[in-house]
Design an enzyme around this catalytic site. Structure first.
Site, PDB file in Angstrom:
ATOM      1  N   ASP A  21       0.862  -1.168   0.000  1.00 16.50           N
ATOM      2  CA  ASP A  21       0.000   0.000   0.000  1.00 16.50           C
ATOM      3  C   ASP A  21       0.914   1.238   0.000  1.00 16.50           C
ATOM      4  O   ASP A  21       2.139   1.149   0.075  1.00 16.50           O
ATOM      5  CB  ASP A  21      -0.959  -0.032   1.202  1.00 16.50           C
ATOM      6  CG  ASP A  21      -2.177   0.850   0.975  1.00 16.50           C
ATOM      7  OD1 ASP A  21      -3.211   0.637   1.622  1.00 16.50           O
ATOM      8  OD2 ASP A  21      -2.096   1.763   0.115  1.00 16.50           O
TER       9      ASP A  21
HETATM   10  C1  GLC Z   1      -4.244   4.367  -0.208  1.00 15.93           C
HETATM   11  C2  GLC Z   1      -5.170   3.257   0.223  1.00 15.93           C
HETATM   12  C3  GLC Z   1      -5.371   2.179  -0.813  1.00 15.93           C
HETATM   13  C4  GLC Z   1      -5.241   2.760  -2.214  1.00 15.93           C
HETATM   14  C5  GLC Z   1      -3.813   3.251  -2.372  1.00 15.93           C
HETATM   15  C6  GLC Z   1      -3.565   3.871  -3.760  1.00 15.93           C
HETATM   16  O1  GLC Z   1      -3.483   4.796   0.879  1.00 15.93           O
HETATM   17  O2  GLC Z   1      -4.883   2.619   1.451  1.00 15.93           O
HETATM   18  O3  GLC Z   1      -6.676   1.614  -0.599  1.00 15.93           O
HETATM   19  O4  GLC Z   1      -5.526   1.752  -3.181  1.00 15.93           O
HETATM   20  O5  GLC Z   1      -3.452   4.190  -1.364  1.00 15.93           O
HETATM   21  O6  GLC Z   1      -4.348   5.008  -3.919  1.00 15.93           O
END
Ligand code: GLC
Length: 726
Positions: A252
């Site tokens: 993430d």
């Molecule tokens: C964010 C979220 C995740 C998302 C990612 C990319 O922090 O936790 O759900 O897909 O970043 O945007």
């Protein structure tokens, strides 16, 4: 490309080129010091638009030595430009065709806009309404729904196109159990037994993997003391070895770098080694990989084989998407113009959204409204376009109709009253909230003074019925938005108190991401419509429900607590040694609120009246590999046609570990004509009775079982049966 050609390509790559494939950046950060796009980066986050994607890709390929195309990944969890209800709302439809259609339109719109990988479905199990991201969970608090919905969404996103290439790849998230953050506090510790994890939190992810999801995103939290992003038990032993996942693992957003804050790694090099050892292929945004992997290989702390394994998985994904033959994928300006936000998609959106709206209260059947009653549409959400979830990052709010605009269109400007009544939040509350928001949001928020309550009373006095559009501010729900108080904002409660004095019926329409605490306002309301974050055509869908053009059929997938003190709360809980049964002092309960939830899992009213009767089994003995046929009569005892979700729950009365008081095992959503009665049939088999025992073996145990069939998880008719050994 053929597999041998992919391997040849891999062998031609330099170490720098290989490592480049393992990082994901934002295109505006992809310009190195001489302002050129880094020509080895493997993927881009949240850059969309056919023209834009093609421009980036062609510039990149003109400089990339081996012509390895970029992957474009984005968050499209409830639509791209045609915005659908938040996933939690979608799950309340209990209609697999609704889930599928939303996935199909979301995939097509975003694929024509150049999105190769969709960071969806989010199947984190959620039980604590304090957590801001409850709205993203398509399965809510139930593992069975998470399993079913995950499969439908992944299958739909990854439908093979004619040349057997993927139109879009699904990335299931957040692996794992991010929804179980302690006290509902964002990014907080998650700690539970592996059995609890496997029984409740893992089924949604496993279903997505078993359905062929091409990517998994690691979560921010720890699992058994080790951050998911560097967790060998989670990623290698379970995901790779046990579940045989050979797709791409992505972190993430900076979750790899954050392992230093967790205290599991002393520096970027340490965390890069731990992550590649755990099998992480792509690092999102942070630069541990690009800063450290080369050194780790040179010093023989990791092997080139580990790098090759990761890069091969990334190249294979690009190949499955057909990007080597056509680097632009399905990015197509003409299709974009023709299909994205099309009238057909919008018409679909209205119908699909109607199935997600939950009727929570309807005293004296005040709903559906008839147009000879004059209504006053009041409240901060009555004329508000920001009714899409905060993950609708490509929404153009100016295209979202407000409730007021729909009322004007359908009733005529002069045929109803309107007043904003008050703002969503008190000024100082908004300022407090803005302090924790990104700059671009802070700068765009209109500054306002608190509303003038007096003016609204005059407006309300001209009407027979008040429709009160209220809810939490869209910045109070979503990532980074845990709340210790989950009530309707005080300023809105004050407005309700003033309107309540007028002694007129009040119908509340709620706009919120998470379950809210309603026990302090419910008694002032004659009807309550839970509209969630309904998206582009949400207002039209709400109007159709209010005026009976659509009969509400949605059911809650997440319990509403009595108050925040009851969180986390969920229907499939254990009985405890002292269940709250007799009201004696010494039982498992609170002394200041009831033990049961305020609105239960599976709850939702209809304008029809469904009556259940004559539950019967063809046998009360279930042998191994046999089945029980269950029949129940359901009648629509009303003059209004409608859909009903017939729910089947089972309780394992005695097990080698304690078992929940009930678990959803099947459901059917059926349409009934006025006064129509149907015989509904379910099959019960041993597979439905399996669970993880203390040795993590997934099996059913002989003994007595109780069956509950009904319109929600509380109002049921029951039967029993016995699973026998032979
Ligand atoms: C964010 C979220 C995740 C998302 C990612 C990319 O922090 O936790 O759900 O897909 O970043 O945007």
């Amino acid at each position: 490309m053929k597999q041998e050609e992919i391997l040849e390509l891999l062998n031609k790559m330099t170490l720098d080129e290989k490592i480049g494939q393992m990082i994901q950046i934002k295109v505006n950060e992809a310009r190195n010091e001489n302002k050129d796009l880094i020509y080895n980066v493997g993927s881009i986050l949240n850059s969309v638009g056919a023209k834009n994607v093609k421009k980036i890709q062609s510039e990149y390929l003109s400089k990339n030595r081996l012509k390895i195309p970029l992957l474009f990944m984005a968050d499209i969890i409830n639509g791209y430009k045609t915005i659908f209800p938040s996933p939690l709302a979608q799950g309340c439809s209990w209609n697999i065709e609704v889930i599928r259609r939303i996935a199909e339109i979301s995939r097509n719109e975003s694929a024509f806009a150049g999105v190769n990988v969709n960071f969806s479905p989010m199947v984190d199990l959620v039980r604590d309404a304090r957590w801001g991201r409850c709205f993203e969970s398509v399965g809510g608090e139930d593992p069975f729904l998470a399993k079913i919905y995950a499969k439908i969404i992944v299958d739909e996103y990854q439908k093979k196109m004619n040349d057997n290439k993927l139109m879009q790849a699904s990335c299931v998230k957040h692996f794992a159990a991010y929804g179980a953050v302690e006290a509902g506090r964002e990014y907080n510790t998650v700690d539970m037994s592996k059995r609890e994890l496997m029984e409740y939190y893992m089924p949604g992810y496993k279903s997505a993997i078993d359905s062929g999801a091409q990517m998994v995103m690691t979560s921010f939290n720890i699992i058994n003391g080790i951050p998911a992003t560097v967790n060998n038990w989670l990623l290698k032993d379970t995901l790779r070895k046990k579940w045989k996942f050979d797709g791409v693992i992505i972190t993430d957003y900076t979750s790899m770098l954050e392992c230093i804050n967790h205290g599991i790694a002393k520096d970027e090099e340490d965390v890069a080694k731990k992550a590649i050892d755990a099998g992480v292929d792509i690092e999102m945004i942070s630069t541990c990989y690009i800063d450290s992997l080369k050194k780790l290989v040179k010093e023989n702390k990791i092997s080139m084989a580990q790098i090759d394994e990761a890069v091969l998985r990334i190249l294979n994904l690009k190949n499955k998407l057909g990007l080597f033959e056509n680097p632009y994928g399905f990015a197509d300006e003409n299709m974009e113009k023709k299909y994205v936000f099309s009238l057909k998609n919008l018409e679909q959106a209205t119908k699909l959204t109607e199935e997600t709206i939950v009727l929570l209260k309807n005293k004296n059947n005040i709903l559906p409204l008839n147009s000879n009653k004059r209504v006053a549409l009041i409240g901060p959400y009555a004329n508000n376009r920001a009714i899409s979830s905060s993950w609708s990052i490509f929404v153009e709010n100016e295209n979202t109709k407000t409730l007021k605009e729909i009322f004007e269109k359908k009733l005529g400007k002069k045929n109803f009253e309107y007043s904003e009544g008050c703002k969503l939040l008190k000024k100082q509350e908004l300022e407090q909230l803005l302090k924790v928001q990104p700059e671009e949001i802070r700068n765009n928020m209109e500054q306002y003074e608190d509303g003038d309550i007096q003016g609204v009373i005059e407006v309300a006095n001209k009407a027979d019925i008040i429709i009160l559009a209220i809810g939490e501010h869209y910045l109070q729900t979503g990532e980074g938005c845990s709340r210790s108080n989950i009530e309707i904002p005080k300023i809105q409660q004050n407005l309700l108190d003033e309107l309540y004095k007028l002694n007129k019926p009040i119908v509340a329409v709620l706009f919120n991401g998470r379950p809210l605490q309603l026990n302090n306002i419910e008694n002032k309301l004659d009807a309550i419509i839970e509209a969630w974050l309904p998206g582009t055509n949400g207002a039209e869908a709400i109007f159709n429900i209010l005026y009976g053009k659509s009969n509400p059929s949605a059911k809650l997938t997440m319990s509403f607590p009595q108050n925040v003190g009851q969180c986390p709360i969920y229907y499939n809980h254990y009985n405890t040694g002292r269940p709250d049964k007799t009201g004696s002092r010494y039982e498992s309960k609170y002394i200041d609120i009831p033990t049961e939830s305020f609105y239960s899992f599976g709850y939702g009213l209809s304008y029809s009246k469904f009556v259940y009767s004559n539950l019967r089994l063809d046998t009360n003995i279930l042998k191994r590999n046999s089945k029980i046929i269950l029949k129940v009569n359901v009648k629509n005892d009303s003059s209004i046609a409608g859909k009903e979700v017939i729910q089947l729950y089972i309780q394992d009365l005695v097990g080698s570990v304690v078992r929940p008081v009930k678990e959803l095992k099947a459901f059917k959503k059926e349409y009934f004509l006025p006064y129509e009665e149907k015989e509904i049939i379910f099959e019960i088999n041993e597979e439905m009775l399996k669970f993880y025992n203390e040795n993590l073996e997934y099996k059913a145990e002989p003994g007595m079982f109780k069956i509950f069939v009904g319109t929600n998880s509380v109002e049921t008719i029951n039967e029993v049966f016995n699973l026998i050994k032979e």
